[in-house]
Each structure stands twice: as structure tokens, then as C-alpha cells.
Motif scaffolding. Structure first.
Motif, PDB file in Angstrom:
ATOM      1  N   TYR A 164      12.144 -27.991   9.952  1.00 31.42           N
ATOM      2  CA  TYR A 164      11.998 -29.350   9.405  1.00 31.42           C
ATOM      3  C   TYR A 164      12.960 -29.607   8.247  1.00 31.42           C
ATOM      4  O   TYR A 164      13.723 -30.590   8.250  1.00 31.42           O
ATOM      5  N   TYR A 187       4.030 -35.902  20.584  1.00 29.37           N
ATOM      6  CA  TYR A 187       4.326 -36.862  19.515  1.00 29.37           C
ATOM      7  C   TYR A 187       3.173 -36.827  18.518  1.00 29.37           C
ATOM      8  O   TYR A 187       2.377 -37.745  18.400  1.00 29.37           O
ATOM      9  N   GLU A 188       3.108 -35.693  17.830  1.00 27.34           N
ATOM     10  CA  GLU A 188       2.050 -35.492  16.852  1.00 27.34           C
ATOM     11  C   GLU A 188       2.522 -35.966  15.481  1.00 27.34           C
ATOM     12  O   GLU A 188       3.643 -36.449  15.325  1.00 27.34           O
ATOM     13  N   GLU A 189       1.668 -35.787  14.481  1.00 25.24           N
ATOM     14  CA  GLU A 189       1.916 -36.348  13.152  1.00 25.24           C
ATOM     15  C   GLU A 189       3.237 -35.893  12.541  1.00 25.24           C
ATOM     16  O   GLU A 189       3.974 -36.687  11.941  1.00 25.24           O
ATOM     17  N   ASP A 190       3.569 -34.604  12.703  1.00 25.80           N
ATOM     18  CA  ASP A 190       4.800 -34.086  12.098  1.00 25.80           C
ATOM     19  C   ASP A 190       6.048 -34.696  12.744  1.00 25.80           C
ATOM     20  O   ASP A 190       7.037 -35.001  12.064  1.00 25.80           O
ATOM     21  N   GLU A 192       6.097 -37.672  14.252  1.00 24.72           N
ATOM     22  CA  GLU A 192       6.091 -39.077  13.846  1.00 24.72           C
ATOM     23  C   GLU A 192       6.704 -39.239  12.451  1.00 24.72           C
ATOM     24  O   GLU A 192       7.490 -40.161  12.197  1.00 24.72           O
ATOM     25  N   LYS A 193       6.364 -38.308  11.563  1.00 27.66           N
ATOM     26  CA  LYS A 193       6.899 -38.339  10.191  1.00 27.66           C
ATOM     27  C   LYS A 193       8.413 -38.141  10.207  1.00 27.66           C
ATOM     28  O   LYS A 193       9.164 -38.886   9.557  1.00 27.66           O
ATOM     29  N   LEU A 194       8.880 -37.161  10.967  1.00 27.37           N
ATOM     30  CA  LEU A 194      10.317 -36.897  11.067  1.00 27.37           C
ATOM     31  C   LEU A 194      11.046 -38.106  11.643  1.00 27.37           C
ATOM     32  O   LEU A 194      12.085 -38.535  11.114  1.00 27.37           O
ATOM     33  N   SER A 196      10.241 -41.211  11.618  1.00 30.74           N
ATOM     34  CA  SER A 196      10.281 -42.346  10.690  1.00 30.74           C
ATOM     35  C   SER A 196      11.378 -42.184   9.640  1.00 30.74           C
ATOM     36  O   SER A 196      11.914 -43.176   9.134  1.00 30.74           O
ATOM     37  N   LEU A 197      11.719 -40.939   9.331  1.00 33.27           N
ATOM     38  CA  LEU A 197      12.734 -40.671   8.316  1.00 33.27           C
ATOM     39  C   LEU A 197      14.161 -40.752   8.856  1.00 33.27           C
ATOM     40  O   LEU A 197      15.089 -41.061   8.109  1.00 33.27           O
TER      41      LEU A 197
END
Length: 456
Positions: A164, A187-190, A192-194, A196-197
């Protein structure tokens, strides 16, 4: 919806090349992604291994390429060296209608300095693992200022492997004004976070068709360790399997099982963490080019393993979780083809059945007494010829093909997959021609030089 490649708005020569590669009907992920990515939009695609996603991002990379501008224009990040090499090969195939396209792989597990030298000669497209490209960014001062496209393939695996922070550092070092495509099996939380960045107003698409229940038939058998060892040869025979991938949870069990299968006259390879990079490369090549019918592997060692036409996956041990189980069985159903997966469980692993039954509603629980062996013998049509010359010696697939056909007189259909690595090459030859090929290459030159070769 566009379903055929020739319906895409691509140059005629591009379409002719795709047709020559037998790329005619699109897979689901290609149908959904290509119209979006070819418009230059950012994309997040949830797609499993074997869905045809490599072609999904290779086509827009090649379409956007300005070949006369000899700078790095696209960067593909992959979790492993094996997957990076496979991606690079696919991009080379998709771009072969364009002259002088330079695709460079920058991965760990191989010497760093030769990569620095290759970078000095320039490249159009780089396929890399996150750690190694980061090293080149900070130490080699690789020039990525002209980068127009970033692709993350198997992003979930990269995060599982702890990449990451490396990915974020890579993204910080490249132009903000670019197209980004992210491909992930989940498409889990981690993720999704990546996403979005690193993406800008992305379009999200999803393809779960590869692992639908009608694609992979799953059968489970309750068996002790000793029973598993005896049942596997019978299972291979009863299914008349030609290519088998067996997963064990430990490298010790991989070696033990390989010995047992070898004693049963089954040619087998192992893939685990005790192998160095050269041995890993060689093992994967010989299994993928159909020179060995059975590969016994651990999950860690098999990351990035991207091989078509595996018709039977056997889970000697149940996977640690559903995600790993899905990844394992997905190897036997590529691009919508039907596959077969067999899993063993015992008293100690029975508790894992709940997670599988919760995820799959089509599991079959078989009786080991009903497994019947037959007269079928698993075998391979090919053997592998090792050639002590590779990219660094300017050896190309065409040079080897020419030496074997024009030089020795082998028919073209006697020659299978040709893999060119940095310093060595491997070529699959039909068994009945292997001695003739070996003897001929020992006497003939490739690129004007005598090159040592061996039968593997």
C-alpha cells in the motif's frame, strides 16, 4: 453493447493484429471496460483472474502510445514478477503491428544494475512490481514526467502483500494529469480507499461471471492424509485430467506429495518458497508450456501464476479463507471455460466447511469409495529445451523458430511456447521431435553463434 473487437474504433492495422491473435469475441470485462477506457476515463474494475482483464488494459495502453516519442508513457504495477512478465508479453503481442515498441519489466528477484542499463536505452511502457519501481524512482531517478497512463493489476493482492505505502509513493512521483485503471478481484474497504486516492471520477464496473456456479464444479471428499495420497492418482485418472494444479498449505507437504506422485509414474513439478527466482521461472514455464502435467504448489509461491487450460485443481489442504479458496479454484475456469475443483477435508479442517457452504450453494460432497481409477495415464505432449541465450544476447523468438524450422527442418506444429528471459530461453518441443531439435541446435547457430542447449 459492443461485443466484438472489430467494432471498436481502432486503426485497421490494430484490428488486423487482434484478429491474427484470434481475439474476436470479447469477454464480459472487455465488453464493459474497453468503451470506457478507450475514451480516456479512469476505471475501477472488479474482475477475477482469467476474465480477460490483461487485454482490457493492454488495448488502451497501445492505442494511446506515441511510438516516436521515446519516453515512458504507461506504467503497469503488478504484485509479482511472474505476473509482470505475463503482462509484458501480452502488451508486446497486442502492439506487434507497431514497429519498435519497447516494453520493459522492472521487478525484484533479478539484478538491479542491468535494469538501470536498460532504462538508459529508454522505453515506452514499463511493467513493474511496486518495490522495484520505487527503487528506480529514488535511486535511478527514472523519468516518469511523460506518463499518461497508470494501471494497477490485481490491486487486492498487492495490498495483501503489504505494498500500500509503496503504491502511494509511486503515485506521488508521477503526473497527476493521467488516466488510471485499477483492477481487483475484490472491492473491499482497503481497495476502495486506495482507489479514492489515485483515481479521478472513475467509472466502476464489475464482472463476477468467471466464478459463477455453473462454471466450476466443486466436489469435496473427507479423507485422512494417508487416504489423500492414495486417492489423488485415482482422481486424476477418473477425470482424465491433462493439466493438474494441486495446492498444499506447506512446502514440506508439497515435496512429500511430489515424491508420492513420482513413484506412481506421474511427472510432477513443485513450486514453493525454497525455490530461487530462476527455479521459479523455470518451473512455471515448464508447467505452462505443457511439458509437465502436474504442479504441486503453496499459495505464496503461486501468486501471479497465470496459466490457461488447467482442467483440474485439487486442494490437498483446505485454504485458510474463502478469498484464497476462490483464487485457487479460479485457475481451472479461465475466461468462462468450465472447470473442476476437488477439495479434501478431515476432522481438523471440518470447521472450514461452514465458510464454503455459506459462499457456494452448489458444493457436492462425494464418497471416496466411489472414486474409480481407469486405464487413463496422464502425460504431456511436449518437452522443454533450455537455451543458454536470452534478451541480453539479442535472441528473439523468431530466431529460435527459424533455427528449428528452416535450420533443422522441424514442422511448425512441432514447436510450442517460446519464452525468452534476460539470459536464457525455453522452447516447448513435441516429444517425438525433442532429440532431433536438441541435436540440431547443438550443431547449428542462433544469431551467428553456437549456443549451448539442454533437454529439461
Amino acid at each position: 453493447m459492443i461485443k466484438k473487437f472489430n467494432e471498436l474504433k481502432l486503426p485497421e492495422k490494430f484490428l488486423e493484429n487482434l484478429d491474427s491473435l484470434n481475439y474476436k469475441e470479447m469477454t464480459k470485462i472487455q465488453e464493459k471496460s474497453l468503451p470506457i477506457s478507450l475514451e480516456g476515463k479512469d476505471l475501477i474494475a472488479q474482475a477475477k483472474t482469467g476474465s480477460g482483464k490483461t487485454v482490457s488494459f493492454s488495448i488502451p495502453i497501445v492505442k494511446k502510445l506515441k511510438v516516436r516519442k521515446f519516453t515512458i508513457q504507461s506504467l503497469v504495477l503488478a504484485p509479482t514478477r511472474e505476473l509482470a512478465n505475463q503482462i509484458a508479453q501480452e502488451i508486446r503481442k497486442v502492439s506487434r503491428h507497431i514497429h519498435n515498441v519497447k516494453v520493459l519489466t522492472l521487478c525484484g528477484g533479478v539484478p538491479y544494475k542491468p535494469q538501470v542499463a536498460s532504462l538508459r536505452h529508454g522505453a515506452h511502457i514499463v511493467v513493474a512490481t511496486p518495490g522495484r519501481i520505487l527503487q528506480h524512482i529514488f535511486e535511478t531517478k527514472i523519468d516518469l514526467s511523460d506518463l499518461e497512463m497508470l494501471v494497477l493489476d490485481e490491486a487486492d493482492k498487492m495490498l495483501d502483500m503489504g505494498f500500500y505505502e509503496d503504491i502511494i509513493k509511486v503515485v506521488e512521483a508521477i503526473p497527476k494529469n493521467r488516466q488510471t485503471m485499477l483492477f481487483s478481484a475484490t472491492y473491499e474497504e482497503d481497495i476502495e480507499k486506495l482507489a479514492s486516492l489515485i483515481t479521478n471520477e472513475p467509472v466502476f464496473i464489475e464482472d463476477n461471471s468467471v466464478h459463477e456456479k455453473q462454471v466450476i464444479n466443486q466436489t469435496l471428499y473427507e479423507a485422512s492424509e494417508g487416504e489423500k495420497d492414495l486417492l489423488i492418482p485415482s482422481l486424476i485418472e477418473s477425470r482424465e485430467a491433462k493439466s493438474v494444479l494441486i495446492f498444499c498449505n506447506t512446502k514440506v507437504k508439497c515435496d512429500e506429495l511430489a515424491d508420492i506422485l513420482y513413484e506412481n509414474d506421474i511427472d510432477v513439478l513443485t513450486l514453493h518458497s525454497d525455490l530461487d527466482q530462476r527455479e521459479r521461472d523455470e518451473t512455471i514455464i515448464m508447467f505452462s508450456n505443457k511439458s509437465y502435467p502436474v504442479l504441486v504448489a503453496t499459495d505464496v509461491a503461486s501468486r501471479g501464476l497465470d496459466i490457461d487450460d488447467i482442467d483440474l485443481v485439487i486442494n490437498y489442504d483446505l485454504a485458510k479463507d474463502v478469498k484464497t479458496h476462490i483464487h485457487r479454484i479460479g485457475r481451472t475456469a479461465r475466461a468462462g471455460k468450465k472447470g473442476l475443483a476437488i477439495s479434501f477435508y478431515d476432522e481438523d479442517s471440518k470447521y472450514k466447511l461452514d465458510m464454503l457452504e455459506e459462499r457456494f450453494d452448489d458444493l457436492i460432497f462425494g464418497k471416496k469409495e466411489e472414486i474409480e481409477a481407469c486405464n487413463y495415464e496422464i502425460d504431456c505432449d511436449f518437452r522443454t529445451l533450455f537455451i543458454n541465450g536470452g534478451k541480453k544476447h539479442k535472441v528473439r523468438a523468431g530466431d529460435i523458430l527459424g533455427a528449428l524450422t528452416a535450420g533443422i527442418g522441424l514442422p511448425k506444429d512441432a514447436i510450442g511456447k517460446i519464452d525468452i528471459l534476460e539470459f536464457v530461453s525455453y522452447v516447448a518441443i513435441k516429444k517425438e521431435y525433442i532429440d532431433r531439435a536438441y541435436e540440431g541446435l547443438c550443431k547449428n547457430k542462433i544469431k551467428g553463434k553456437y549456443i549451448k542447449c539442454y533437454i529439461k
